[in-house]
Design a protein around this motif. Structure first.
Motif, mmCIF file in Angstrom:
data_model
loop_
_atom_site.group_PDB
_atom_site.id
_atom_site.type_symbol
_atom_site.label_atom_id
_atom_site.label_comp_id
_atom_site.label_asym_id
_atom_site.label_seq_id
_atom_site.Cartn_x
_atom_site.Cartn_y
_atom_site.Cartn_z
ATOM 1 N N SER A 74 11.243 -1.828 -4.723
ATOM 2 C CA SER A 74 12.602 -1.734 -3.956
ATOM 3 C C SER A 74 13.388 -3.290 -3.999
ATOM 4 C CB SER A 74 12.327 -1.542 -2.439
ATOM 5 O OG SER A 74 12.034 -0.134 -2.215
ATOM 6 N N TYR A 85 9.702 0.518 5.131
ATOM 7 C CA TYR A 85 8.573 0.609 6.283
ATOM 8 C C TYR A 85 8.610 1.924 6.936
ATOM 9 C CZ TYR A 85 7.835 -4.219 4.836
ATOM 10 O OH TYR A 85 7.725 -5.166 3.983
ATOM 11 N N ASP A 89 17.442 0.045 3.792
ATOM 12 C CA ASP A 89 16.090 -0.250 3.295
ATOM 13 C C ASP A 89 15.124 0.236 4.416
ATOM 14 O OD1 ASP A 89 13.777 -1.224 2.296
ATOM 15 O OD2 ASP A 89 14.589 -3.118 1.956
ATOM 16 N N SER A 140 9.823 2.627 -0.955
ATOM 17 C CA SER A 140 8.832 2.123 -1.816
ATOM 18 C C SER A 140 7.497 2.619 -1.584
ATOM 19 C CB SER A 140 8.941 0.695 -1.317
ATOM 20 O OG SER A 140 7.900 -0.131 -2.270
ATOM 21 N N SER A 174 5.130 0.450 -1.909
ATOM 22 C CA SER A 174 4.287 -0.684 -1.787
ATOM 23 C C SER A 174 3.686 -0.652 -0.685
ATOM 24 C CB SER A 174 5.231 -1.739 -1.862
ATOM 25 O OG SER A 174 5.761 -2.411 -3.045
HETATM 26 N N1 PLP Z 1 12.345 -4.274 1.295
HETATM 27 C C1 PLP Z 1 11.636 -4.920 2.242
HETATM 28 C C2 PLP Z 1 12.286 -4.775 3.624
HETATM 29 C C3 PLP Z 1 10.520 -5.695 2.107
HETATM 30 O O1 PLP Z 1 9.973 -6.479 3.111
HETATM 31 C C4 PLP Z 1 10.043 -5.535 0.752
HETATM 32 C C5 PLP Z 1 8.629 -6.259 0.375
HETATM 33 O O2 PLP Z 1 8.040 -7.168 1.212
HETATM 34 C C6 PLP Z 1 10.634 -4.818 -0.214
HETATM 35 C C7 PLP Z 1 11.801 -4.434 0.003
HETATM 36 C C8 PLP Z 1 9.871 -4.931 -1.508
HETATM 37 O O3 PLP Z 1 9.430 -3.870 -1.859
HETATM 38 P P1 PLP Z 1 8.676 -3.641 -3.336
HETATM 39 O O4 PLP Z 1 7.615 -3.920 -3.259
HETATM 40 O O5 PLP Z 1 8.896 -2.178 -3.419
HETATM 41 O O6 PLP Z 1 9.599 -4.592 -4.336
#
Ligand code: PLP
Length: 411
Positions: free
Chosen positions: A108, A218, A215, A246, A248
């Protein structure tokens, strides 16, 4: 002589984490026996779920065989993953998406950073304050902002202050804005918006022909009913919003890298000739030109997240971190600190006591309890006086950290 993109010089150095490292190193040098615990990290600490490991292994083996080897894949992502995403993350919430409205990526961060490329430089950008820095910095780099002012704010950007006074709900701006970045559940405040609160922004975007860049990195941490998991749960959002998700934070992919972006074909913006043009076409053009797809192996790992076992495993992962969040939140509240977030997000946002500024509280926490967190002022001027702790540590350290907060911190 070649010249540089001067916009990069408008950005201050990445001072926050360097300064944290400097202060921690100095403290450790002066207190070599201190066991310093970090509650500031934004990275996950649990290993990948077993189903993902199995999926990755199987895909590696496919690459070893002439008949199943894969070279370049579709830039937009493999259909097997996109279909699972739509069927699992969207259809059960009453959201219908076409396969060509979802773009798989390597994270992301890349997507929220790159998306601004498909918009004209004259667009006026709104961001919340405090904020995940990537939205702002990438617009600075592109030249969509003025210089950084004495007040810590860039010119030509509309900052939407989120603080305890407005319950961390961004208020509509008095001036018209074109691109609106909203991150829910929020990093750094850990707070969320209800459907009604988010609808205010969707209605605003529809009325002013603005675009919301939503976004939802979370999303998986939402525990309470009534909090939207996707902006497309709000009526009309498919005309005005792009959504980022994401793997992640829900499945531990921070080092494995996989995410996706939803660009409905109904989201449009104006051409110079005054016609409405679909952003899906532009994002597809951008990705096919500059990106060669997320690795097959990684997409097979992400696909495994959607297996019944994978879904159970990520639930357990999220419960693990959210148990940490509860311990931190309750521990801080028990000594009388004002605490926000940590209910639908892995971030806990606290007000530094007695009007202290963020860095003063950082030093206090480090010297009295040997704990490291992140000063809120690092996320924007409105973060001054606040402090971020995260639930991404291991359970043992988190329990120990909270015990120290309760017994050693003098507030
Ligand atoms: N968006 C937010 C709000 C985040 O806190 C983070 C990562 O900490 C990301 C995007 C990035 O995610 P990715 O690991 O998919 O690049």
């Amino acid at each position: 002589m070649a010249t540089i993109n001067e916009n990069y010089l408008k950005l201050p150095g990445s001072y926050l984490f360097a300064e944290i490292a400097r202060r921690v190193a100095k403290f450790k040098e002066e207190n070599p026996s201190a066991n310093v615990i970090r509650l500031g990290i934004g990275d996950v600490t649990r290993p990948l779920p077993q189903s993902v490991i199995t999926g990755l292994h199987a895909a590696v083996d496919e690459m070893a065989n002439e008949n199943t080897f894969r070279g370049y894949g579709p830039e937009q992502g493999y259909q097997f993953l996109i279909e699972k995403i739509i069927q699992t993350d969207y259809n059960p919430r009453g959201i219908q998406l076409d396969v060509d409205e979802v773009f798989v990526s390597d994270g992301s961060k890349s997507d929220v950073g790159n998306i601004q490329e498909i918009f004209g430089l004259e667009n006026r950008v709104a961001i919340t304050d405090p904020v995940y820095p990537v939205y702002l910095d990438t617009n600075v780099m592109a030249g969509r902002t003025g210089a950084l002012g004495q007040d810590g704010r860039f010119g030509n950007v509309v900052y939407l202050t989120c603080n305890a006074e407005n319950k961390f709900v961004p208020q509509l701006p008095s001036e018209k804005v074109d691109l609106i970045y909203i991150c829910m559940p929020n990093n750094p405040t850990g707070t969320t918006l209800t459907k009604d609160e988010l609808k205010v922004w969707v209605d605003y975007a529809k009325k002013h022909n603005s675009i919301i860049l939503y976004d939802a990195a979370y999303e998986a941490y939402i525990q309470e009913e009534g909090i939207p998991h996707s902006i497309y749960e709000i009526e009309g959002a498919k005309d005005v919003a792009i959504e980022f998700r994401s793997f992640s934070k829900n499945a531990g992919f921070t080092g494995t890298r996989c995410a996706f972006t939803v660009v409905p074909k109904t989201v449009k913006a104006l051409t110079a000739a005054g016609e409405l043009y679909p952003l899906n076409k532009l994002w597809n053009r951008r990705q096919t030109t500059k990106f060669n797809g997320t690795p097959y192996i990684i997409q097979k790992g992400a696909e495994a997240v959607y297996s019944p076992q994978g879904q159970q495993e990520i639930k357990a992962l999220i419960s693990y971190y959210m148990a940490n969040a509860k311990v931190i939140r309750e521990g801080l509240a028990s000594i009388g600190l004002e605490v926000y977030g940590g209910v639908n997000a892995p971030y806990i946002w606290l007000k530094a006591p007695n009007g202290m500024d963020s860095w003063a509280f950082f030093d206090k926490l480090l010297t009295e309890a040997h704990l490291v967190g992140t000063p809120g002022s690092g996320f924007g001027p409105a973060g001054q006086g606040y402090f971020r702790l995260t639930a991404f540590g291991n359970q043992e350290n988190t329990l120990e950290a909270v015990e120290r907060i309760k017994t050693r911190l003098r507030v």
